[in-house]
Motif scaffolding. Structure first.
Motif, PDB file in Angstrom:
ATOM      1  N   GLN A 256       0.771  -1.262   0.113  1.00  0.00           N
ATOM      2  CA  GLN A 256      -0.028  -0.062   0.103  1.00  0.00           C
ATOM      3  C   GLN A 256       0.947   1.405   0.073  1.00  0.00           C
ATOM      4  N   HIS A 257       1.861   1.066   0.694  1.00  0.00           N
ATOM      5  CA  HIS A 257       2.945   2.415   1.047  1.00  0.00           C
ATOM      6  C   HIS A 257       3.491   2.689  -0.792  1.00  0.00           C
ATOM      7  N   ASN A 258       3.859   1.195  -1.407  1.00  0.00           N
ATOM      8  CA  ASN A 258       4.389   1.535  -2.689  1.00  0.00           C
ATOM      9  C   ASN A 258       3.387   2.312  -3.578  1.00  0.00           C
ATOM     10  N   ALA A 259       2.049   1.999  -3.338  1.00  0.00           N
ATOM     11  CA  ALA A 259       0.935   2.498  -4.318  1.00  0.00           C
ATOM     12  C   ALA A 259       0.755   4.322  -3.861  1.00  0.00           C
ATOM     13  N   ILE A 260       0.989   4.319  -2.955  1.00  0.00           N
ATOM     14  CA  ILE A 260       0.943   5.885  -2.481  1.00  0.00           C
ATOM     15  C   ILE A 260       2.292   6.547  -3.098  1.00  0.00           C
ATOM     16  N   VAL A 261       3.265   6.002  -3.078  1.00  0.00           N
ATOM     17  CA  VAL A 261       4.581   6.743  -3.461  1.00  0.00           C
ATOM     18  C   VAL A 261       4.484   6.808  -4.972  1.00  0.00           C
ATOM     19  N   ASP A 262       3.953   5.730  -5.712  1.00  0.00           N
ATOM     20  CA  ASP A 262       3.926   5.816  -7.163  1.00  0.00           C
ATOM     21  C   ASP A 262       2.973   6.983  -7.481  1.00  0.00           C
ATOM     22  N   ALA A 263       1.882   7.047  -6.890  1.00  0.00           N
ATOM     23  CA  ALA A 263       0.985   8.125  -7.180  1.00  0.00           C
ATOM     24  C   ALA A 263       1.490   9.491  -7.087  1.00  0.00           C
ATOM     25  N   VAL A 264       2.080   9.782  -5.777  1.00  0.00           N
ATOM     26  CA  VAL A 264       2.766  10.806  -5.452  1.00  0.00           C
ATOM     27  C   VAL A 264       3.889  11.317  -6.381  1.00  0.00           C
ATOM     28  N   ALA A 265       4.535  10.322  -6.808  1.00  0.00           N
ATOM     29  CA  ALA A 265       5.716  10.718  -7.455  1.00  0.00           C
ATOM     30  C   ALA A 265       5.384  10.951  -9.147  1.00  0.00           C
ATOM     31  N   ASP A 266       4.200  10.492  -9.554  1.00  0.00           N
ATOM     32  CA  ASP A 266       3.734  10.891 -10.720  1.00  0.00           C
ATOM     33  C   ASP A 266       2.923  12.032 -10.721  1.00  0.00           C
ATOM     34  N   GLY A 267       2.675  12.923  -9.571  1.00  0.00           N
ATOM     35  CA  GLY A 267       1.974  14.087  -9.379  1.00  0.00           C
ATOM     36  C   GLY A 267       0.533  13.869  -9.497  1.00  0.00           C
ATOM     37  N   ASN A 268      -0.031  12.803  -9.292  1.00  0.00           N
ATOM     38  CA  ASN A 268      -1.550  12.541  -9.480  1.00  0.00           C
ATOM     39  C   ASN A 268      -2.013  12.501  -8.080  1.00  0.00           C
ATOM     40  N   GLY A 269      -2.557  13.597  -7.557  1.00  0.00           N
ATOM     41  CA  GLY A 269      -3.000  13.884  -6.316  1.00  0.00           C
ATOM     42  C   GLY A 269      -4.522  13.024  -6.018  1.00  0.00           C
ATOM     43  N   ALA A 270      -5.084  12.908  -6.984  1.00  0.00           N
ATOM     44  CA  ALA A 270      -6.368  11.873  -6.844  1.00  0.00           C
ATOM     45  C   ALA A 270      -6.114  10.502  -6.776  1.00  0.00           C
ATOM     46  N   ASN A 271      -5.135  10.140  -7.401  1.00  0.00           N
ATOM     47  CA  ASN A 271      -4.666   8.608  -7.105  1.00  0.00           C
ATOM     48  C   ASN A 271      -3.998   8.528  -5.860  1.00  0.00           C
ATOM     49  N   ALA A 272      -3.326   9.282  -5.551  1.00  0.00           N
ATOM     50  CA  ALA A 272      -2.489   9.476  -4.210  1.00  0.00           C
ATOM     51  C   ALA A 272      -3.489   9.385  -3.066  1.00  0.00           C
ATOM     52  N   GLN A 273      -4.333  10.318  -3.270  1.00  0.00           N
ATOM     53  CA  GLN A 273      -5.536  10.492  -2.102  1.00  0.00           C
ATOM     54  C   GLN A 273      -6.203   9.110  -1.936  1.00  0.00           C
ATOM     55  N   GLU A 274      -6.631   8.648  -3.136  1.00  0.00           N
ATOM     56  CA  GLU A 274      -7.441   7.287  -3.041  1.00  0.00           C
ATOM     57  C   GLU A 274      -6.465   6.143  -2.517  1.00  0.00           C
TER      58      GLU A 274
END
Length: 309
Positions: A256-274
């Motif tokens: 789950q942490h990896n999924a958060i980092v991937d979204a944040v690294a892509d600059g995708n706030g919506a996916n990071a929040q989800e």
């Protein structure tokens, strides 16, 4: 009273026949058994440790008799807390032991024993216990004692709500402000988390987990908000410490942490929040696995006995 003259100074000094009177009162109480006990205590202190006589410890032999003793290790106050008031140091130390599970739910805690272990007087211990009771971590039962409070499911749910609202707002800003050096720090943290999980090092994993979320809050530019989250999630943390011991749970959290980092690294706030919201709601599944989902609290502490007329 009789006046006598000192031979060396030539000045009068009062002579009171107190020795004879005191000998009559004290001599009968100084028994051979008492002298042996005093000798045992002297040997104990010479060895540099304090022992409590008990029935569940190891046998130690002294001249004249054998006793069972238990050595109680002192509870260490972290040097990082030395800048705090003494009562605050005691509070933080006991709080950490409760949250980490070193002091289990419903265990009775003694003000005198805590005072001895911490090397402080009873006053800061008493102040700390009152504050811990206000935070719902201990329960003071009149005429019975003080106990570590059981896990309150309602408090866990409230803490989760606060954390989700604040941290999901932070993650959107983190995705907008992230840079590559910070991404590398997050990835390095995840590698360390994996090592801790492989070693079943729950304490190390907890520290890395906290550092991971703190780093994200710092990237968002709101490190103070993370401190607010830390203060509000204490009841969640009690469940988290238990959950780390569940099979494959740390591995699941790392994914789950990896999924958060991937979204944040892509600059995708919506996916990071989800991804973060899904991660923070994992606590509900943990409560179900622990059999606490529908319980108000884990177990109850003893209650005062009703007086019989």
């Amino acid at each position: 009273m009789v006046l006598a003259t000192s031979a060396d100074q030539g000045i009068p000094r009062p002579t009171i026949p107190w020795r004879r009177h005191l000998r009559k009162r004290i001599a009968p109480t100084v028994t051979p058994a008492l002298l042996v006990r005093r000798f045992e205590l002297a040997l104990t202190f010479c060895h540099g440790s304090i022992h409590w006589l008990d029935t569940d410890g190891q046998t130690a032999s002294f001249p004249g008799k054998a006793s069972k003793v238990r050595t109680v290790s002192p509870m260490a106050i972290s040097p990082a807390r030395k800048h705090l008031r003494l009562s605050a140091q005691v509070f933080e130390t006991i709080r950490e032991e409760i949250v980490s599970g070193q002091l289990s739910s419903n265990v009775q805690i003694s003000e005198a024993e805590l005072s001895e272990r911490l090397g402080v007087s009873r006053t800061p211990v008493r102040e700390a216990l009152i504050k811990l009771a206000e935070d719902g971590l201990v329960q003071i039962v009149p005429q019975v004692g003080t106990f570590v409070a059981p896990i309150s499911v309602e408090s866990v749910k409230e803490a989760q709500f606060i954390r989700e609202q604040l941290e999901c707002a932070l993650i959107v800003e983190a995705a907008q402000r992230i840079d590559q050096p910070t991404v590398r720090r997050l990835r390095d943290n995840l590698i360390e988390q994996d090592h801790a999980a492989r070693d079943n090092d729950w304490e190390r994993f907890y520290v890395l987990d906290e550092s991971f979320h703190s780093l994200l809050a710092g990237v968002a530019g709101h490190p103070t908000v993370w401190r607010v989250i830390q203060q509000s999630k204490v009841h969640m943390d009690r469940v988290r410490h238990v959950s780390f011991r569940m099979p494959d749970h740390m591995t699941q959290l790392i994914a789950q942490h990896n999924a958060i980092v991937d979204a944040v690294a892509d600059g995708n706030g919506a996916n990071a929040q989800e991804a973060l919201r899904h991660h923070l709601r994992e606590i509900f599944g943990t409560l179900e696995k622990l059999g606490l989902a529908n319980a108000r609290e884990a177990t109850a502490v003893p209650r005062p006995r009703e007086s019989r007329g």
